[in-house]
Design a protein around this motif. Sequence first.
Motif, short mmCIF file in Angstrom:
data_model
loop_
_atom_site.label_atom_id
_atom_site.label_comp_id
_atom_site.label_asym_id
_atom_site.label_seq_id
_atom_site.Cartn_x
_atom_site.Cartn_y
_atom_site.Cartn_z
N ILE A 120 7.25 -0.79 1.95
CA ILE A 120 6.23 0.24 1.75
C ILE A 120 5.37 -0.03 0.52
O ILE A 120 4.17 0.22 0.52
N LYS A 121 5.98 -0.56 -0.54
CA LYS A 121 5.23 -0.87 -1.75
C LYS A 121 4.20 -1.96 -1.47
O LYS A 121 3.04 -1.88 -1.90
N GLU A 122 4.62 -2.96 -0.73
CA GLU A 122 3.71 -4.06 -0.35
C GLU A 122 2.55 -3.53 0.48
O GLU A 122 1.40 -3.94 0.29
N PHE A 123 2.84 -2.60 1.40
CA PHE A 123 1.79 -2.03 2.24
C PHE A 123 0.82 -1.19 1.40
O PHE A 123 -0.39 -1.19 1.65
N ALA A 124 1.36 -0.46 0.41
CA ALA A 124 0.51 0.36 -0.47
C ALA A 124 -0.45 -0.53 -1.26
O ALA A 124 -1.65 -0.23 -1.36
N ILE A 125 0.05 -1.63 -1.80
CA ILE A 125 -0.80 -2.58 -2.54
C ILE A 125 -1.85 -3.17 -1.61
O ILE A 125 -3.02 -3.32 -1.98
N HIS A 126 -1.44 -3.51 -0.42
CA HIS A 126 -2.36 -4.06 0.59
C HIS A 126 -3.52 -3.10 0.83
O HIS A 126 -4.69 -3.51 0.86
N MET A 127 -3.21 -1.82 0.99
CA MET A 127 -4.27 -0.85 1.27
C MET A 127 -5.11 -0.55 0.02
O MET A 127 -6.31 -0.29 0.14
N LEU A 128 -4.50 -0.60 -1.17
CA LEU A 128 -5.28 -0.40 -2.40
C LEU A 128 -6.29 -1.52 -2.61
O LEU A 128 -7.35 -1.31 -3.20
N CYS A 129 -5.95 -2.70 -2.13
CA CYS A 129 -6.85 -3.86 -2.27
C CYS A 129 -7.89 -3.91 -1.16
O CYS A 129 -8.60 -4.91 -1.02
N GLY A 130 -7.97 -2.87 -0.34
CA GLY A 130 -9.01 -2.81 0.70
C GLY A 130 -8.52 -3.21 2.08
O GLY A 130 -9.32 -3.30 3.01
N GLY A 131 -7.23 -3.46 2.23
CA GLY A 131 -6.68 -3.82 3.55
C GLY A 131 -6.67 -2.63 4.50
O GLY A 131 -6.78 -1.47 4.09
N GLN A 132 -6.58 -2.93 5.76
CA GLN A 132 -6.58 -1.89 6.79
C GLN A 132 -5.16 -1.69 7.34
O GLN A 132 -4.34 -2.60 7.31
N VAL A 133 -4.92 -0.50 7.86
CA VAL A 133 -3.63 -0.20 8.50
C VAL A 133 -3.47 -1.09 9.73
O VAL A 133 -2.35 -1.52 10.05
N MET A 142 0.19 7.88 7.59
CA MET A 142 0.35 7.80 6.13
C MET A 142 -0.96 7.38 5.48
O MET A 142 -1.59 6.42 5.91
N GLY A 143 -1.33 8.08 4.45
CA GLY A 143 -2.49 7.67 3.66
C GLY A 143 -2.02 6.83 2.48
O GLY A 143 -0.83 6.62 2.28
N ILE A 144 -2.97 6.37 1.69
CA ILE A 144 -2.63 5.55 0.52
C ILE A 144 -1.78 6.36 -0.45
O ILE A 144 -0.80 5.86 -1.02
N ASN A 145 -2.12 7.66 -0.63
CA ASN A 145 -1.36 8.50 -1.55
C ASN A 145 0.11 8.59 -1.15
O ASN A 145 1.00 8.48 -1.98
N GLU A 146 0.36 8.83 0.14
CA GLU A 146 1.74 8.94 0.60
C GLU A 146 2.47 7.61 0.47
O GLU A 146 3.65 7.58 0.11
N LEU A 147 1.78 6.50 0.77
CA LEU A 147 2.40 5.18 0.60
C LEU A 147 2.78 4.94 -0.85
O LEU A 147 3.88 4.45 -1.14
N LEU A 148 1.90 5.32 -1.77
CA LEU A 148 2.20 5.13 -3.20
C LEU A 148 3.35 6.03 -3.64
O LEU A 148 4.23 5.62 -4.39
N ARG A 149 3.35 7.27 -3.16
CA ARG A 149 4.42 8.20 -3.52
C ARG A 149 5.78 7.69 -3.02
O ARG A 149 6.77 7.76 -3.72
#
Length: 190
Positions: A110-123, A180-187
Amino acid sequence: MQPGKSSEIYSLGTWFVIPVRPDLDGSYDSAIMTTYIITDDPYHLQRIQQKSTELGLFTFEFRSFTEQMGWIQEEIDLQTKIMGLMFSVVLIFSMIGLISNLVQFINTHIKEFAIHMLCGGQVSSIIRRILTQIILMLILANVIVFAIHGASSITLATIAFGLVIGSLIVIYPAIKLSAMGINELLRRSE
């Protein structure tokens, strides 16, 4: 000719026929009980039955070949239903196991996915990554089927069935990730 005894068909090209031998006790009971009499007139069967009763030998009951084949077909249908039920139960438990494994994979990364989405990646790219795992399993399974059956309708049906099952397995993890949004992934990653 013994319907229901065996599904094998024997070619007599390299075989030979020998006379019936007596059972261990010296009688011919088993040979008599498995005899098939082919006739167009049931009167002949009644005469055999009456003569056997007169001589005090056996009490015969004649069944038509059509009835016998009907009973055999019913038995095969029951076995098919039982095997289908067992297959369905195994398939459902396997699908649940794979879905649980994918959800565990998501939770682990999940942490890896959160970083991916913060860097502009798509679900969708994360879903493709999960889908790749399922596709690899399906490819391996279909290669084995192709090796056994070659290019046939069985292989085509197996590939189609695999794609349907693979799609059903990926649906829940894909919905979970999409919700899940970016906020939930980060949480969750903390």
